[in-house]
Design an enzyme around this catalytic site. Sequence first.
Site, PDB file in Angstrom:
ATOM      1  N   CYS A   1       0.860  -1.180   0.000  1.00 22.70           N
ATOM      2  CA  CYS A   1       0.000   0.000   0.000  1.00 22.70           C
ATOM      3  C   CYS A   1       0.900   1.235   0.000  1.00 22.70           C
ATOM      4  CB  CYS A   1      -0.871   0.023   1.238  1.00 22.70           C
ATOM      5  SG  CYS A   1      -1.618  -1.544   1.627  1.00 22.70           S
TER       6      CYS A   1
ATOM      7  N   ARG B   1       1.497   1.955  -8.401  1.00 19.86           N
ATOM      8  CA  ARG B   1       1.796   0.717  -7.681  1.00 19.86           C
ATOM      9  C   ARG B   1       0.589  -0.206  -7.594  1.00 19.86           C
ATOM     10  NH1 ARG B   1       5.560   0.926  -3.551  1.00 19.86           N
ATOM     11  NH2 ARG B   1       3.974   0.065  -2.195  1.00 19.86           N
TER      12      ARG B   1
ATOM     13  N   TRP C   1      -4.030  -1.623  -0.754  1.00 18.19           N
ATOM     14  CA  TRP C   1      -4.050  -2.863  -1.545  1.00 18.19           C
ATOM     15  C   TRP C   1      -4.456  -3.902  -0.525  1.00 18.19           C
ATOM     16  CZ3 TRP C   1      -3.260  -5.112  -6.308  1.00 18.19           C
ATOM     17  CH2 TRP C   1      -2.863  -6.463  -6.328  1.00 18.19           C
TER      18      TRP C   1
ATOM     19  N   ASN D   1       0.894   0.148   6.362  1.00 12.65           N
ATOM     20  CA  ASN D   1       1.283  -0.821   5.334  1.00 12.65           C
ATOM     21  C   ASN D   1       1.838  -2.030   6.046  1.00 12.65           C
ATOM     22  OD1 ASN D   1       0.752   1.094   3.472  1.00 12.65           O
ATOM     23  ND2 ASN D   1       2.865   1.347   2.757  1.00 12.65           N
ATOM     24  N   GLY D   2       1.506  -3.207   5.565  1.00 12.25           N
ATOM     25  CA  GLY D   2       2.049  -4.419   6.184  1.00 12.25           C
ATOM     26  C   GLY D   2       0.925  -5.293   6.685  1.00 12.25           C
TER      27      GLY D   2
ATOM     28  N   GLU E   1       8.488 -22.642 -16.828  1.00  8.87           N
ATOM     29  CA  GLU E   1       8.345 -21.239 -16.440  1.00  8.87           C
ATOM     30  C   GLU E   1       9.544 -20.415 -16.940  1.00  8.87           C
ATOM     31  OE1 GLU E   1       6.233 -19.275 -15.636  1.00  8.87           O
ATOM     32  OE2 GLU E   1       7.235 -17.574 -14.703  1.00  8.87           O
TER      33      GLU E   1
ATOM     34  N   LYS F   1       9.276 -17.262 -19.441  1.00  7.73           N
ATOM     35  CA  LYS F   1       9.809 -15.939 -19.070  1.00  7.73           C
ATOM     36  C   LYS F   1      10.703 -15.413 -20.178  1.00  7.73           C
ATOM     37  CE  LYS F   1       8.005 -15.117 -16.648  1.00  7.73           C
ATOM     38  NZ  LYS F   1       6.817 -15.005 -15.931  1.00  7.73           N
TER      39      LYS F   1
ATOM     40  N   GLU G   1       8.608 -14.514 -23.310  1.00  6.04           N
ATOM     41  CA  GLU G   1       7.748 -13.343 -23.119  1.00  6.04           C
ATOM     42  C   GLU G   1       8.497 -12.032 -23.329  1.00  6.04           C
ATOM     43  OE1 GLU G   1       4.420 -13.781 -19.695  1.00  6.04           O
ATOM     44  OE2 GLU G   1       6.441 -14.216 -19.030  1.00  6.04           O
TER      45      GLU G   1
ATOM     46  N   HIS H   1      13.822 -38.361 -27.870  1.00  8.49           N
ATOM     47  CA  HIS H   1      12.736 -38.967 -28.658  1.00  8.49           C
ATOM     48  C   HIS H   1      12.263 -38.050 -29.781  1.00  8.49           C
ATOM     49  CE1 HIS H   1      12.644 -42.373 -26.029  1.00  8.49           C
ATOM     50  NE2 HIS H   1      12.544 -41.585 -24.973  1.00  8.49           N
TER      51      HIS H   1
ATOM     52  N   LYS I   1      -1.296  -7.922 -18.905  1.00  4.62           N
ATOM     53  CA  LYS I   1      -1.085  -8.427 -17.543  1.00  4.62           C
ATOM     54  C   LYS I   1      -2.241  -9.314 -17.101  1.00  4.62           C
ATOM     55  CE  LYS I   1       1.093  -8.602 -13.628  1.00  4.62           C
ATOM     56  NZ  LYS I   1       2.245  -9.505 -13.661  1.00  4.62           N
TER      57      LYS I   1
HETATM   58  C1  G6P Z   1      -1.690 -13.292 -18.644  1.00  5.92           C
HETATM   59  C2  G6P Z   1      -0.367 -12.746 -18.136  1.00  5.92           C
HETATM   60  C3  G6P Z   1       0.474 -13.888 -17.556  1.00  5.92           C
HETATM   61  C4  G6P Z   1      -0.320 -14.603 -16.483  1.00  5.92           C
HETATM   62  C5  G6P Z   1      -1.651 -15.123 -17.021  1.00  5.92           C
HETATM   63  C6  G6P Z   1      -2.527 -15.642 -15.911  1.00  5.92           C
HETATM   64  O1  G6P Z   1      -1.480 -14.060 -19.765  1.00  5.92           O
HETATM   65  O2  G6P Z   1       0.355 -12.123 -19.179  1.00  5.92           O
HETATM   66  O3  G6P Z   1       1.667 -13.363 -16.995  1.00  5.92           O
HETATM   67  O4  G6P Z   1       0.441 -15.670 -15.983  1.00  5.92           O
HETATM   68  O5  G6P Z   1      -2.366 -14.057 -17.641  1.00  5.92           O
HETATM   69  O6  G6P Z   1      -2.828 -14.577 -15.068  1.00  5.92           O
HETATM   70  P1  G6P Z   1      -3.393 -14.704 -13.618  1.00  5.92           P
HETATM   71  O7  G6P Z   1      -3.650 -13.307 -13.172  1.00  5.92           O
HETATM   72  O8  G6P Z   1      -4.633 -15.535 -13.711  1.00  5.92           O
HETATM   73  O9  G6P Z   1      -2.342 -15.392 -12.788  1.00  5.92           O
END
Ligand code: G6P
Length: 608
Positions: free
Chosen positions: A2, A27, A74, A100-101, A481, A485, A488, A504, A603
């Site tokens: 926050c 933020r 938040w 915050n916290g 993952e 990354k 992306e 294979h 996002k």
């Molecule tokens: C989008 C984002 C990814 C994320 C996915 C699932 O594709 O670009 O980075 O992993 O959605 O999002 P969520 O908010 O459900 O974890």
Amino acid sequence: MCGIVGYIGKRDSQGILLGGLKKLEYRGYDSAGVAIHTKTGLELRKSKGRISELETRLEAQPLSGFAGIGHTRWATHGKPSDANSHPHTDNEMNISVVHNGIIENHLQLKAELEQLGYRFVSETDTEVISHLIAHHYKGDLPEAVRKAVSHLRGAYAIAVLSAHEPDKLIAVRWASPLIIGVGEGENFIGSDIPAILEHTRSVYILNDGEMAVLTRDNVELMTLEGNFIAKQLLRIEWDFVMAEKGGYDTFMLKEIHEQPRAYRDTMRGRLLEGTGISFPGTSLSARQIRGVKHIHIVACGTAYHAALIGKQVIERLTRIPVEVDLASEYRYRMPVIGANTLVIAVSQSGETADTLAAMREAKLAGARVLAITNVIGSSVAREADDILFTHAGPEIAVASTKAYSSQLIAFYMLGLFMARSLNTIDRAALTEMIAMLERLPYQVERLLEDKESIRRIAERISGREHLFFIGRGLDYSLAMEASLKLKEISYIHSEAYAAGELKHGSLALIEEGTPVIALATQELLLEKTASNIKEVKARGAYVIALTLEGNEELEKTADQVIYVPRTYSLFTPSVAVVPLQLLAYYAASIRGHDVDKPRNLAKSVTVE
Ligand code: G6P
């Protein structure tokens, strides 16, 4: 997480507080509020939603005064709502607090305060602080704040304004950042530099256990024992854009560095004195766990990769069979769901359309749904039967880092909680694993100290157009993952392969110099992965191995070796992911990409 802003001086505070809050908007937040000492005493305006809504409220009913505190929230405890927004006050409206916290022992403190006659009006953990200060106030505000915080367990950065002593603002920091801005005839409090940068570049950075008493012309710094301390006044040279990113070049790099804190916050209040796991505020009980015969996990993107690790964690610790599905597939594959199926939906944002649809499908079929999400009040959180919040804080970079690794922490705790409920783990082993969980943030901190070696490796791969990640078991899930990354943000094509499967078919793609990043963190599979490394090496691959400290023998076959600290085998992905995030990050920045906003991606994907 926050945002906090505080002002005391000769100017009207309303505009300064609003301006500071707007600077913290980037933020992420779900509500905002201010408390100002006006001619009639403490007055508050708070609003769920955007700061513009708070602004509209302030336009209709302005507040005028020379001291005030403001907050962007938040949510961590209690949904986003006007009542849960900060500032919080005591019942007499003498004390107002922004925080915050997370206060770990807030339920116990709340019960004690209610016994004493204090009435609570919000669902937040913060409200206990305002009542505690009121309870301890005997004519000396700093003393009352000191006494109040001595009862708190957890993390807190707080700013306090009181009608008793309106010529003072008090700030306290414990495990959540807080700074004091020093001006001429005016002083400021901020959770982050952008909140105050417009007004001053001279700041004190508070350390844990330190408190500041601000008046218009003075700032006194002291310990929580009340001993005065001297501190160097720092000059901030950052421009506004740098300040927003905490001095890092990008939000992604900032968020990678926030992981130790995210881990601590996700574990906070859930690990019981080394002997157990509890999820206060979640109704999931040991009895319910004992009724679960099958688990399905649904998620998308990075959350799906966390789920793949979650499956192995839960199966290994509980022996309950777990299936993992991409949410977009689950809803159309007619999954076999029964009343004793627990469906776990994993979503950072809690708004992903496919994940929501999958969990609705599961609910219709009679399953109980547990959500693992980072956003309180999100659709996933609202519709789930039980929720396990990750407390990673807002994530701004599109490529998920701290949200993913906090999901792993959530799965570790969930797995241990289930195992304890089912008696598949004994108390001694649980105690040992909890100690290892608590060490993870320190291990990640240590890894983050050596970014340079990863940057050099990134230089080696940044010019390539194709590469492979290989691994077995948990390393295979982690490889998925790592590969995502890299794709992306660097746009380098990569594939994650189960190390034993490469031969294979896809081994045909390995040629002289093809980079292969081999994850070998699982002791039991080490020899097998080492043989797979030899297979690709023999075809000319350039091998970068990632393994545990002490496994030096891999240096004989691999061209480069990245080492990560040792922990319990199931927990290794949460440390091993860090160099892999950094590798993707540096590869992308060397290629000159906008790391925080990769092309074509969003996002949060709220369409099917
Ligand atoms: C989008 C984002 C990814 C994320 C996915 C699932 O594709 O670009 O980075 O992993 O959605 O999002 P969520 O908010 O459900 O974890």
